[in-house]
Scaffold this motif. Sequence first.
Motif: not given
Length: 594
Positions: A205-210, A298-302, A317-319, A410-414
């Motif tokens: 959450a923290p990183a995802s919320l900027g 995940p594929r649809v979102a990409q 960065d994400g959907v 998330f686009r970021d793999g981790e």
Amino acid sequence: MFSRITWRSPAVWLTTGFVLAVVGFALVPFMLEARTVASSLLRAQDEATRLKDQLASGDAEGARGSLSRLQADSAEAHRVSRGGMWDAAAKVPWLGRNVEAVQITSASIDDIASRGLPPVVEAGTALSADSFKPRNGTIDVKALAALAPAVASASDVLERNADRIGAIEAESLVGPLVRPVLDLQRQIDDADRAADAASRVMRLAPASLGADGVQNYLLVFQTNAEIRSTGGMGGVFVLLSTENGTITLGEQSSSEDLNRGTDGTRLADAALSDDEKRAFGTLMGRDVRAANISPDYPRVAQIWADRAEAAYGVDVDGVISLDAVAMSYVLRGVGSVDVGEGAKLTADNAIDRLLNGVYLQYEDPADQDAYFEAATSRTFEAVMSGRGDWTQVVSSLSEAVGERRLQVWFRDGERQRVIASTDVAGRVVQADDTPHVGLYITDSAQSKMQYYLRYDTRVKATTCSADRRQTISVTTSFRNQFSGDPKKTPWYIVGRGDRTAKGNQLLTYRLLTPKGGQVTGFTIDGTEQYLASSKVTYKDRAVQYGTLKVPPGDEISVTWQVQTAPGAVADARYFETPGIATSSNDVRVPSACR
């Protein structure tokens, strides 16, 4: 945005365990000790119920007192039910496995009370629902980061006890114990997965919320009136940004806008794998409205994210996607929102307005899109203002995730790996030996007729073969509740009539078998249907597809016989496209090989 942020106290999950232990005492020949254990557990049950309410309301002082008494009672029950005569009785043939079940249950309850609950209670009011409420449009990301260790600790305890309880062979116990053990296993398993998901989300959450810099996300509204495998056609796309907990809405677009680049020219088709082309067709790569013919979120979102980057000229960065039903759930907490011209959207009218009323009121697709954009943005603004009953908002988001109506990529793999195994990720890959069965539906008439569609599914593992293959029966009843006159209903609701008669439900189904499995047959209303030989697979899962027609007022019953791979003896899990009615997703199907 992340509904699994909901914290459900482990105290809620103790109740069935208390009942189970008390039921088991009738099997123990040393009644004095049994009564002591029963009395302690019943007192602990009362404290667990009280503790649950105190944690939800943020009564930290009261919660600490209840926890202290709960720990004392559960510890006494555990102490009395171990060692001595109990251990000896556990070794007696037939009786032993029943006594052992009571011992394991008592030990697990004590473990949750002594190790799982203290970090949560110590966090106090910080873990109440109101702690996640935005204030002045901002979520406190530092507070979320500080809470992550408490949630992770409780999750670890739940995982350990879920494994212990899950190892009990419930069917081999004496009759009165079977159902309580099965109920406890189900509840602890659900609790384990919920706590695990909460722990993962708290980490992200923290990183995802900027917290570490600006993040851009695509918010997608899916309309279930024109059904797709993940819920509904993507009709509205909104760019939102997060920075240090503050979320702001940016550009809003229709699906047609995302098919074009910043210069207005039509974008090139998305590159699809051979498996995708065979299983879902090439249209999913040409038009964002068809991307989610695939159920693999995940594929649809990409695909959606790539289109948004080309259309908006920014990194995505994400959907985050939600459907109309999920929006109605959220409105339970925030109340009504003004969508213009004096119209109010509420929890009671949102589904009717968003999935039918808007099409009856507005003929121009641009006006329809404008209404959807207003509904999406103003509901979001109400949430970010912290308005209404935030406990209900968080609970509603959690319910939407459980039904796969709210999903995140998330686009970021981790980051994606952290959520990959949770409901919010919406992936279809079967990662282990647990058989997965999925039934996914797409409208094939270019209509909005799924407002009138209802379907119910019953899934049962029926047989276990010599090579340990399970046969799983999937029976779905499809009902077309349209009762109007197709000739007097707008064509964009009932369809143009070129693919099927106006008013018909024309549905393409895709049934994904467990990894290494196959569909061995299917019937419609009890009549055997031709089963074409097919080698189509996706993510190592066979894909059986076809078309179903349901005229107005009719109902059809379709049954598929699904066979697992040899040795796939675990309980199966069932998934389906969420429609208008409450959706049952990730449903446990007891194994036929046990």
